[in-house]
Enzyme design. Structure first.
Site, PDB file in Angstrom:
ATOM      1  N   ASP A  38       0.820  -1.556  -0.166  1.00  0.00           N
ATOM      2  CA  ASP A  38       0.273  -0.225  -0.370  1.00  0.00           C
ATOM      3  C   ASP A  38       1.474   1.500  -0.078  1.00  0.00           C
ATOM      4  O   ASP A  38       1.869   1.512  -0.082  1.00  0.00           O
ATOM      5  CB  ASP A  38      -1.343  -0.104   0.855  1.00  0.00           C
ATOM      6  CG  ASP A  38      -0.226  -0.677   2.520  1.00  0.00           C
ATOM      7  OD1 ASP A  38       1.204  -0.541   2.390  1.00  0.00           O
ATOM      8  OD2 ASP A  38      -1.235  -1.220   3.082  1.00  0.00           O
ATOM      9  N   ASN A  41      -7.374  -3.399  14.433  1.00  0.00           N
ATOM     10  CA  ASN A  41      -8.882  -3.252  13.637  1.00  0.00           C
ATOM     11  C   ASN A  41      -9.106  -4.442  12.919  1.00  0.00           C
ATOM     12  O   ASN A  41      -9.929  -4.349  12.267  1.00  0.00           O
ATOM     13  CB  ASN A  41      -9.474  -2.273  13.093  1.00  0.00           C
ATOM     14  CG  ASN A  41      -8.992  -1.123  12.200  1.00  0.00           C
ATOM     15  OD1 ASN A  41      -8.203  -2.586  11.114  1.00  0.00           O
ATOM     16  ND2 ASN A  41      -9.434  -0.304  11.427  1.00  0.00           N
ATOM     17  N   HIS A  56      -7.019  -4.674  10.287  1.00  0.00           N
ATOM     18  CA  HIS A  56      -7.454  -4.825   8.753  1.00  0.00           C
ATOM     19  C   HIS A  56      -5.757  -5.650   8.717  1.00  0.00           C
ATOM     20  O   HIS A  56      -5.246  -5.836   9.142  1.00  0.00           O
ATOM     21  CB  HIS A  56      -7.045  -3.053   8.485  1.00  0.00           C
ATOM     22  CG  HIS A  56      -6.504  -2.944   8.865  1.00  0.00           C
ATOM     23  ND1 HIS A  56      -5.960  -1.455   8.887  1.00  0.00           N
ATOM     24  CD2 HIS A  56      -4.576  -2.518   8.923  1.00  0.00           C
ATOM     25  CE1 HIS A  56      -4.800  -0.419   9.717  1.00  0.00           C
ATOM     26  NE2 HIS A  56      -4.213  -1.433   9.282  1.00  0.00           N
ATOM     27  N   GLU A  70      -9.703  -2.015   5.481  1.00  0.00           N
ATOM     28  CA  GLU A  70      -9.936  -2.002   6.397  1.00  0.00           C
ATOM     29  C   GLU A  70     -11.976  -2.715   6.448  1.00  0.00           C
ATOM     30  O   GLU A  70     -12.220  -3.091   5.731  1.00  0.00           O
ATOM     31  CB  GLU A  70     -10.754  -0.037   6.603  1.00  0.00           C
ATOM     32  CG  GLU A  70      -9.281   0.845   6.143  1.00  0.00           C
ATOM     33  CD  GLU A  70      -8.683   0.676   7.943  1.00  0.00           C
ATOM     34  OE1 GLU A  70      -8.603  -0.286   8.296  1.00  0.00           O
ATOM     35  OE2 GLU A  70      -7.993   1.989   8.352  1.00  0.00           O
TER      36      GLU A  70
HETATM   37  C1  F6R Z   1       1.209  -1.536   6.699  1.00  0.00           C
HETATM   38  C2  F6R Z   1      -0.161  -2.381   5.951  1.00  0.00           C
HETATM   39  C3  F6R Z   1      -0.675  -2.478   7.190  1.00  0.00           C
HETATM   40  C4  F6R Z   1       0.233  -2.928   8.958  1.00  0.00           C
HETATM   41  C5  F6R Z   1      -0.121  -2.820   9.506  1.00  0.00           C
HETATM   42  C6  F6R Z   1       0.070  -2.332  11.172  1.00  0.00           C
HETATM   43  O1  F6R Z   1       2.026  -2.286   4.967  1.00  0.00           O
HETATM   44  O2  F6R Z   1       0.105  -2.559   5.308  1.00  0.00           O
HETATM   45  O3  F6R Z   1      -1.615  -3.371   7.450  1.00  0.00           O
HETATM   46  O4  F6R Z   1       0.709  -4.111   8.487  1.00  0.00           O
HETATM   47  O5  F6R Z   1      -1.221  -1.757  10.103  1.00  0.00           O
HETATM   48  O6  F6R Z   1       1.152  -1.752  11.298  1.00  0.00           O
HETATM   49  P1  F6R Z   1       2.443  -1.613  12.611  1.00  0.00           P
HETATM   50  O7  F6R Z   1       3.178  -2.416  12.243  1.00  0.00           O
HETATM   51  O8  F6R Z   1       2.741  -0.654  12.401  1.00  0.00           O
HETATM   52  O9  F6R Z   1       1.464  -2.355  14.038  1.00  0.00           O
END
Ligand code: F6R
Length: 241
Positions: free
Chosen positions: A67, A136, A138, A143
């Site tokens: 992303d 959450n 995702h 989301e």
């Molecule tokens: C990042 C991504 C997100 C993260 C998730 C966890 O490329 O796709 O899904 O993996 O938000 O983020 P952290 O590791 O910062 O807790």
């Protein structure tokens, strides 16, 4: 599904890097699906160390990131482009033309998403997809919602995700409100999905994702359908099991 319980973040990072390095050793031109965020930073540090010690080369690898924020590009220090170059790509021998992220600077969402889908379909299937999970539930920036989306799309980030990611920005108002994200198809089609989970803040999301109903309200729950999922999670993340 295989769950590898580990003691802490460092052990998770070391185990994840071992699996990634083994993938690249066995298939030097692997297509690696990569994630940003705090979770994979330690894994990337192990990959950099292995490269610097002459134990591995990424010269033939291709990478596809999950992303990018809409509006941000390589010149923005909070962009995922910048994150990947700063934490990994600058320190290994992957060829710049082989390291891909969605083009956050392309504000024509349909064009940006179509181009990324074309790239994913040209390079894919992904050999090994690294995933983190949001508090959450995702994965990538899919989301919680009332439906799953298969292909690359633009998403409105939830308030919770904006709050979680505020730490990478000077002010909350600076966090972009939209992102381009891979959809579920390439994630489910990846030959191996490697979900990394650490800390108590992810415990509830992980438990719901792996043991609850498969529902777009908990996007990571779709991973229950993956044929080859490895979860590396630390004690705190596994505390609800
Ligand atoms: C990042 C991504 C997100 C993260 C998730 C966890 O490329 O796709 O899904 O993996 O938000 O983020 P952290 O590791 O910062 O807790």
């Amino acid at each position: 599904m295989k769950i590898i319980p580990v003691a802490n973040y460092e052990e998770m990072s070391a185990r994840a890097a071992e699996i990634l390095l083994e993938q690249v050793r066995s298939k030097p031109d692997s297509v690696l699906g990569l994630a940003t965020g705090s979770t994979p930073v330690g894994t990337y540090q192990h990959m950099v160390a292995a490269y610097q010690q002459g134990k591995i080369s990424f010269a033939h690898c291709r990478s596809i990131n999950l992303d990018e924020y809409v509006g941000l590009g390589p010149g923005d220090t909070a962009s995922y482009h910048y994150f990947m170059w700063h934490n990994l790509f600058h320190h290994i021998d992957i060829r710049p033309e082989n390291a891909h992220l969605p083009d956050g600077k392309n504000l024509d969402a349909q064009d940006a998403c179509t181009r990324y889908d074309q790239l994913v379909s040209d390079l894919g299937p992904i050999d090994l997809q690294v995933l983190g999970i949001g508090s959450n539930g995702h994965i990538a920036f899919n989301e919680p919602s009332d439906h799953f989306v298969a292909d690359t799309h633009i998403v409105d980030l939830t308030d919770g995700t904006i709050n979680d990611n505020q730490r990478f920005f000077a002010r909350r108002e600076d966090v972009p409100t939209q992102a381009y994200t891979l959809g579920m198809r390439p994630i489910l089609n990846a030959k191996l999905a490697l979900l990394l989970v650490t800390g108590p803040g992810k415990a509830e999301a992980l438990h719901r994702s792996l043991t609850g109903p498969i529902t777009p309200a908990v996007p990571a729950s779709i991973l229950q359908l993956h044929d080859n999922l490895i979860v590396i999670a630390d004690q705190a993340a596994l505390s609800k099991f």
